[in-house]
Design a protein around this motif. Structure first.
Motif, short mmCIF file in Angstrom:
data_model
loop_
_atom_site.label_atom_id
_atom_site.label_comp_id
_atom_site.label_asym_id
_atom_site.label_seq_id
_atom_site.Cartn_x
_atom_site.Cartn_y
_atom_site.Cartn_z
N ASP A 171 -83.81 43.26 -28.45
CA ASP A 171 -82.95 44.34 -27.99
C ASP A 171 -81.83 43.83 -27.08
O ASP A 171 -80.72 44.33 -27.11
N GLU A 172 -82.18 42.80 -26.29
CA GLU A 172 -81.19 42.29 -25.36
C GLU A 172 -80.20 41.37 -26.04
O GLU A 172 -79.12 41.14 -25.51
N ALA A 173 -80.60 40.81 -27.19
CA ALA A 173 -79.70 39.89 -27.88
C ALA A 173 -78.41 40.61 -28.30
O ALA A 173 -78.40 41.81 -28.54
N GLN A 174 -77.36 39.84 -28.37
CA GLN A 174 -76.07 40.39 -28.71
C GLN A 174 -75.97 40.60 -30.22
O GLN A 174 -76.19 39.68 -30.99
N VAL A 175 -75.66 41.81 -30.62
CA VAL A 175 -75.53 42.10 -32.05
C VAL A 175 -74.18 41.56 -32.54
O VAL A 175 -73.13 41.94 -32.04
N LYS A 176 -74.22 40.66 -33.52
CA LYS A 176 -72.99 40.06 -34.04
C LYS A 176 -72.53 40.79 -35.29
O LYS A 176 -71.35 40.84 -35.60
N LEU A 177 -73.50 41.31 -36.01
CA LEU A 177 -73.18 41.95 -37.29
C LEU A 177 -74.10 43.15 -37.47
O LEU A 177 -75.32 43.02 -37.39
N LYS A 178 -73.49 44.30 -37.65
CA LYS A 178 -74.29 45.52 -37.82
C LYS A 178 -73.88 46.15 -39.15
O LYS A 178 -72.70 46.45 -39.37
N VAL A 179 -74.85 46.31 -40.02
CA VAL A 179 -74.59 46.85 -41.36
C VAL A 179 -75.39 48.13 -41.50
O VAL A 179 -76.59 48.15 -41.23
N GLN A 180 -74.69 49.21 -41.88
CA GLN A 180 -75.37 50.50 -42.03
C GLN A 180 -75.04 51.12 -43.38
O GLN A 180 -73.87 51.38 -43.66
N ALA A 181 -76.05 51.34 -44.16
CA ALA A 181 -75.92 52.02 -45.45
C ALA A 181 -74.74 51.49 -46.26
O ALA A 181 -73.97 52.23 -46.85
N LEU A 182 -74.61 50.18 -46.28
CA LEU A 182 -73.47 49.54 -46.93
C LEU A 182 -73.64 49.54 -48.45
O LEU A 182 -74.68 49.12 -48.97
N THR A 183 -72.61 50.03 -49.15
CA THR A 183 -72.65 49.95 -50.61
C THR A 183 -71.37 49.30 -51.12
O THR A 183 -70.35 49.31 -50.45
N LYS A 184 -71.48 48.74 -52.31
CA LYS A 184 -70.30 48.22 -52.99
C LYS A 184 -70.43 48.49 -54.48
O LYS A 184 -71.41 48.08 -55.11
N ALA A 185 -69.45 49.22 -55.01
CA ALA A 185 -69.46 49.51 -56.44
C ALA A 185 -68.27 48.80 -57.08
O ALA A 185 -67.18 48.78 -56.52
N TYR A 186 -68.50 48.20 -58.22
CA TYR A 186 -67.39 47.63 -59.00
C TYR A 186 -67.09 48.58 -60.14
O TYR A 186 -68.01 49.09 -60.79
N ASP A 187 -65.81 48.82 -60.37
CA ASP A 187 -65.42 49.66 -61.50
C ASP A 187 -65.55 48.86 -62.79
O ASP A 187 -65.15 47.70 -62.85
N LEU A 188 -66.13 49.48 -63.79
CA LEU A 188 -66.21 48.83 -65.09
C LEU A 188 -65.29 49.58 -66.04
O LEU A 188 -65.41 50.80 -66.20
N PHE A 189 -64.38 48.85 -66.66
CA PHE A 189 -63.43 49.51 -67.56
C PHE A 189 -63.76 49.16 -68.99
O PHE A 189 -64.02 48.01 -69.32
N LYS A 190 -63.71 50.19 -69.84
CA LYS A 190 -63.98 49.94 -71.25
C LYS A 190 -62.76 49.29 -71.89
O LYS A 190 -62.87 48.42 -72.71
N ASN A 191 -61.60 49.77 -71.51
CA ASN A 191 -60.39 49.21 -72.10
C ASN A 191 -59.25 49.29 -71.09
O ASN A 191 -59.42 49.80 -69.98
N LYS A 192 -58.08 48.81 -71.51
CA LYS A 192 -56.94 48.73 -70.61
C LYS A 192 -56.46 50.11 -70.17
O LYS A 192 -56.05 50.30 -69.02
N SER A 193 -56.50 51.08 -71.08
CA SER A 193 -55.94 52.38 -70.74
C SER A 193 -56.83 53.09 -69.72
O SER A 193 -56.35 53.83 -68.86
N ASP A 194 -58.13 52.81 -69.79
CA ASP A 194 -59.07 53.33 -68.82
C ASP A 194 -58.70 52.82 -67.42
O ASP A 194 -58.66 53.56 -66.44
N HIS A 195 -58.39 51.51 -67.37
CA HIS A 195 -57.99 50.86 -66.12
C HIS A 195 -56.73 51.51 -65.56
O HIS A 195 -56.63 51.82 -64.39
N LEU A 196 -55.76 51.71 -66.46
CA LEU A 196 -54.47 52.26 -66.06
C LEU A 196 -54.62 53.67 -65.49
O LEU A 196 -54.00 54.03 -64.49
N LYS A 197 -55.51 54.46 -66.12
CA LYS A 197 -55.73 55.84 -65.66
C LYS A 197 -56.23 55.87 -64.22
O LYS A 197 -55.79 56.69 -63.42
#
Lengths: 274, 304
Positions: free
Chosen positions: B2-28
Motif C-alpha cells: 500500500d505504501e509503495a508508489q504506484v507507477k502504473l494503474k490499469v482499470q478495465a482496460l480494453t483494446k479492440a481492433y477493427d476488422l474490415f472485410k473489404n476496402k469500402s467497409d474501411h472507407l465507410k
C-alpha cells in the motif's frame, strides 16, 4: 460556445514553435538519410534542378518561344523564378504526404507532436530553395535586372508560400494515413498542375479562352509563382490583386481548418490505421 | 504494497481492433465514423497496478494480448475503453523496432537523443555510454541495416536503458542476444530495479522471468488469467502449457476457436465510456461553411 477550431489551430501552431529545434534537427537527419548511399551525395540536390532548367530552356525557351522574350524578360530568367518556386513547392507537397506514414513506426510515443513531421520537410527543403533563389538573383543582376522597392514584397509571398504549404501538408499527411491512394492521386494532380500553373509557359499568352485563363488565376500555386515574378521583375504590388489575395487566403484558412480538424479527430488512431 | 508508489494503474482496460472485410467497409468507418462490422478484442478488460522498484513479467501464449498491452502502456496505441495511468517516462525495447536502417548506429543514437530533447553536451556523454554498452566495435559507424539481429537488439537495448526511463518495457528483445550480452543486460536490469525503476518484461523464456521478476501477469486470449508472485503464476502457467500440449490437435483447435470466438463477440457494458475523438462542433462547422461560401463568392467574382 467556443469555436474549438481556433483552439486547435493554436495548439498546432504552438507545437511547431515549441519544437522548432527538434524540427531543425530532424530535417538535418532526413537529408543525411536520403543521400547516405549515393556517391555524389548532396551534389544531386544541385545537379537535379540544373538538368531540369537545361531541359525546359531547350524545349520551351528555344523550341517553343524561339528565344523570344516572355512577359518582357528573357525566358531563362522568367523560367528560373517560376521553377525555383515550383521545385520547392512540388518537393514539399509530395514529400509531406508520406511524412507521417513513414515516420510513425519510429515515433514510440503517442504524445509525440506528429504534426511537426510535415513541417520537417518544409524546413528541410528551404536550403535548396534559398540556394536556387540566390542563384537566380545573381543571374538576374548579371543580366542587368536590379533590385527595386518591389523586391520587399518577396517577404509577403514567402509567407504566402509557407502558409499554403503548411496548411496543405498537414491535411495531406493526415489523409495519407487514412487513405493511402491519396498520395498517388496527388502525384498525378501535381503533374497536371505543373503545366497549369504557368511554370514553363506563360498562361496569359496562350490561346485559351479568357474565362479559362481567369480560372487559372485562382490556382494558389500560380498566385505564389506569379507573386515571386511580380516582385523580382518589379511588375506590380500584391495589393493590386485584391480579389486573388482574398481568394488565396480564404483557401489557405479552409485547408488549415479541415487539416487540423482531421488531424485531431484521427490522431489517437494513427497507429491503428497504419 | 500500500505504501509503495504506484507507477502504473490499469482499470478495465480494453483494446479492440477493427476488422474490415473489404476496402469500402474501411472507407465507410473513416467517412461516417461508424464502427467496423466486426471487431477483435485483443484485451477484454484488465485491471492491475504495478509499483516502483518492481519487475513484472508478462506471459501468455501467442495472441494473448501481450504486445497490445505493452504498446498501450508505452502509448503507441490508444485504448478503446478503460483507464491507463502512467506516472513517469516509459521506454520500450522490441526486436528491431525504433531503429532506422539507413542511418548508422551512431546516428541512430544521436537521433533518439535529439528526439528526447537532450542538449549537444548531454548527447556527447550519453553517446559514449551507449557505444560502450552496445559493444559493436567498428560497426557503430555502419548503417543499421547491415547489423545482425543480435547487434540490433544490443543497440536497441543500450539506447533504451540510457534514456533513463521510470518504466522500462522489454518485449521479447533479449531472446536474440547471446549469453554474454544476456548476462550483461540482466545485471543492468537488476541494478535498475534496485534503483527503484519499474521493469515490465515480456518473454517466453520462463527461466529469464524467474531470474528477474517479482510478479507475473498471465494473459490468456485477452483476459487477465492470473496475477501474483512469480513462482505461483509460473507454476500454474507451466501446468497449463503441459496440459495444452498433451491435447489432441482437434481439441487444441476447438479450444482456440472458442477463445477467438469469445474475443470477436465480446461486448462492452452499455454504460462504458469509449475513448472517442471529439466530433466537429457547430461553431467549427459554421466557420467552415462561412469560409467555403466566401471562397465561392470571390471565385465567381474573379471568373465572371
Amino acid at each position: 460556445m467556443k469555436v474549438t477550431a481556433m483552439i486547435e489551430i493554436k495548439t498546432i501552431m504552438k507545437a511547431q514553435i515549441a519544437h522548432f529545434g527538434l524540427i531543425l534537427r530532424l530535417a538535418h537527419y532526413d537529408e543525411r538519410a536520403t543521400y547516405q548511399n549515393h556517391y555524389l551525395g548532396l551534389f544531386w540536390q544541385f545537379l537535379n534542378p540544373l538538368i531540369q532548367v537545361g531541359l525546359y530552356y531547350l524545349i520551351f525557351g528555344l523550341g517553343f518561344y524561339n528565344g523570344k522574350k516572355v512577359a518582357g524578360v528573357a525566358f531563362i530568367i522568367w523560367l528560373l523564378i517560376g521553377l525555383t518556386c515550383w521545385l520547392y513547392m512540388n518537393a514539399t507537397i509530395l514529400g509531406a504526404t508520406t511524412s507521417i506514414v513513414r515516420q510513425l513506426p519510429f515515433v514510440s510515443k503517442l504524445n509525440f507532436p506528429v504534426s511537426i513531421l510535415p513541417t520537417v520537410i518544409l524546413i528541410g527543403r528551404l536550403i535548396n530553395f534559398g540556394a536556387m533563389l540566390g542563384l537566380t538573383v545573381l543571374i538576374m543582376v548579371s543580366q542587368g535586372i536590379y533590385p527595386t522597392v518591389m523586391w520587399l514584397q518577396l517577404g509577403y509571398y514567402f509567407v504566402c508560400m509557407l502558409s499554403f504549404l503548411f496548411s496543405l501538408n498537414l491535411l495531406s499527411a493526415t489523409i495519407t494515413v487514412l487513405i493511402r491512394d491519396y498520395q498517388i492521386a496527388l502525384q498525378s494532380v501535381m503533374r497536371v498542375l505543373f503545366y497549369l500553373s504557368g511554370v514553363v509557359w506563360d498562361l496569359n499568352s496562350t490561346y485559351f479562352p479568357a474565362w479559362l485563363k481567369r480560372i487559372f488565376t485562382l490556382n494558389p500555386l500560380t498566385y505564389i509563382i506569379e507573386g515571386f515574378r511580380n516582385s523580382l521583375l518589379s511588375r506590380h504590388w500584391f495589393w493590386q490583386d485584391g480579389q486573388q489575395m482574398v481568394f488565396f487566403w480564404t483557401f489557405v484558412m479552409l485547408l488549415l481548418l479541415i487539416g487540423t480538424q482531421l488531424y485531431f479527430k484521427f490522431r489517437p488512431r494513427f497507429m491503428d490505421l497504419i | 504494497m500500500d505504501e509503495a508508489q504506484v507507477k502504473l494503474k490499469v482499470q478495465a482496460l480494453t483494446k479492440a481492433y477493427d476488422l474490415f472485410k473489404n476496402k469500402s467497409d474501411h472507407l465507410k468507418t473513416l467517412v461516417f465514423g461508424q464502427r467496423a462490422a466486426s471487431q477483435f478484442w485483443a484485451l477484454k478488460g484488465l485491471s492491475f497496478e504495478i509499483y516502483a522498484g518492481e519487475a513484472v513479467g508478462i506471459v501468455g501464449i501467442n495472441g494473448s494480448g501481450k504486445s497490445t498491452l505493452v504498446n498501450l502502456i508505452s502509448a503507441r496505441l490508444a485504448p478503446t475503453s478503460g483507464q491507463l495511468t502512467v506516472s513517469g517516462t516509459v521506454a520500450i525495447i522490441a526486436i528491431g523496432a525504433g531503429l532506422k536502417g539507413q542511418l548508422t548506429g551512431l546516428e541512430n543514437i544521436r537521433l533518439k537523443a535529439l528526439m528526447q530533447g537532450l542538449t549537444t553536451q548531454e548527447i556527447a556523454q550519453v553517446q559514449q555510454e551507449i557505444i560502450e554498452f552496445a559493444d559493436l566495435g567498428a560497426f557503430i559507424e555502419q548503417p543499421v541495416k547491415t547489423y545482425s539481429s543480435g547487434m540490433r537488439a544490443r543497440l536497441g537495448f543500450a539506447i533504451a536503458i540510457h534514456q533513463k526511463p521510470d518504466i522500462l518495457i522489454i518485449d521479447e528483445a533479449l531472446s536474440v542476444g547471446d549469453q554474454t550480452f544476456y548476462n550483461k543486460c540482466m545485471q543492468k536490469l537488476l541494478a535498475l530495479k534496485a534503483a527503484g525503476k519499474t521493469i515490465i518484461f515480456v518473454s517466453h523464456a520462463l527461466n529469464q522471468i524467474t531470474q528477474l521478476c517479482d510478479r507475473v501477469i498471465w494473459l490468456h486470449f485477452g483476459d487477465l488469467k492470473e496475477i501474483g508472485p512469480t513462482k505461483m503464476v509460473l507454476q500454474n502457467y507451466r501446468a497449463f502449457i503441459t496440459m495444452f500440449n498433451q491435447w489432441s490437435l482437434t481439441k487444441k483447435h476447438t479450444y482456440q476457436t472458442q477463445a477467438k470466438q469469445a474475443q470477436a463477440t465480446f461486448e462492452l457494458a452499455p454504460t462504458t465510456v469509449r475513448t472517442k475523438a471529439q466530433p466537429m462542433t457547430w461553431p467549427t462547422r459554421l466557420l467552415a461553411l462561412a469560409l467555403t461560401s466566401l471562397l465561392a463568392v470571390v471565385g465567381l467574382m474573379i471568373c465572371l
